[in-house]
Enzyme design. Structure first.
Site, PDB file in Angstrom:
ATOM      1  N   ASP A 192       0.058   4.745   0.999  1.00  0.00           N
ATOM      2  CA  ASP A 192      -0.608   6.045   2.119  1.00  0.00           C
ATOM      3  C   ASP A 192      -0.190   5.707   3.576  1.00  0.00           C
ATOM      4  O   ASP A 192      -0.962   4.267   3.632  1.00  0.00           O
ATOM      5  CB  ASP A 192      -2.224   6.405   1.717  1.00  0.00           C
ATOM      6  CG  ASP A 192      -1.952   6.532   0.414  1.00  0.00           C
ATOM      7  OD1 ASP A 192      -1.208   7.183  -0.050  1.00  0.00           O
ATOM      8  OD2 ASP A 192      -3.272   6.312  -0.144  1.00  0.00           O
ATOM      9  N   ASP A 243       1.577  -1.270   0.212  1.00  0.00           N
ATOM     10  CA  ASP A 243      -0.499  -0.219  -0.446  1.00  0.00           C
ATOM     11  C   ASP A 243       0.535   1.312   0.191  1.00  0.00           C
ATOM     12  O   ASP A 243       1.549   1.477   0.232  1.00  0.00           O
ATOM     13  CB  ASP A 243      -0.345   0.328   0.978  1.00  0.00           C
ATOM     14  CG  ASP A 243      -2.004   1.178   1.788  1.00  0.00           C
ATOM     15  OD1 ASP A 243      -2.600   1.721   0.099  1.00  0.00           O
ATOM     16  OD2 ASP A 243      -2.377   1.577   2.527  1.00  0.00           O
TER      17      ASP A 243
END
Length: 170
Positions: free
Chosen positions: A12, A10
């Site tokens: 963020d 991922d």
């Protein structure tokens, strides 16, 4: 030759430090956003990820770039991120961010390896490093052959902990 295991990471709060983007927002932009979207009960602005351009302002988390570069040599590695539906600049900002920090050409460890999805569970692979359970991350980890590494949680607090864990499983 053995095929490499598939690793998704991922963006963020796993690769990028979201709060550094908030800190770099001009005061006027932040104030306009609060006037439009409001604030929560504690006075914090709502939906900061909907601010155009915010994703281009973020800095990498400590050891993220070096760790991912190493892991890209050990795994078939992809960035698997969600982008706010109401912020179309986020999609292009995320591509530009990866190009800035990992390079643009074919020698980049993440060249053409960005997947944007609100349904991470639809991707088949061995590992997903994600700080949240949303957007299919939890479901990804419930499969028998897949593991969700919950970044920021116990044993996986940062890249110093995650990198050796994944190294042993490559």
């Amino acid at each position: 030759m053995t095929e490499k295991k598939i690793l998704y990471i991922d963006m963020d709060n796993v690769i990028v430090d979201f709060k550094t983007g908030i800190e770099r927002l001009p005061a006027k932009v932040l104030q306009q956003h609060i006037e439009t979207y409001g604030a929560d009960k504690d006075g914090n602005p709502k939906d900061l990820d909907d601010i155009p351009g915010i994703f281009s302002l973020m800095e990498p988390l400590p050891n993220a770039i070096e760790s991912i570069t190493e892991l890209a040599g050990l795994f078939d590695t992809y960035v698997l991120s969600s982008s706010p539906w109401n912020n179309p600049t986020a999609w292009s900002d995320k591509v530009r961010w990866i190009q800035l920090h990992f390079g643009q050409g074919e020698n980049s460890p993440l060249y053409k390896r960005l997947i944007l999805s609100h349904h991470k569970n639809l991707n088949d692979g061995h590992f997903l490093v994600d700080d949240r359970l949303k957007n299919g991350a939890e479901e990804f980890g419930l499969r028998g052959h897949s593991e969700h590494i919950h970044f920021g949680q116990e044993n996986f607090e940062n890249w110093t902990k995650v990198l050796p864990y994944l190294r042993e499983r490559a």
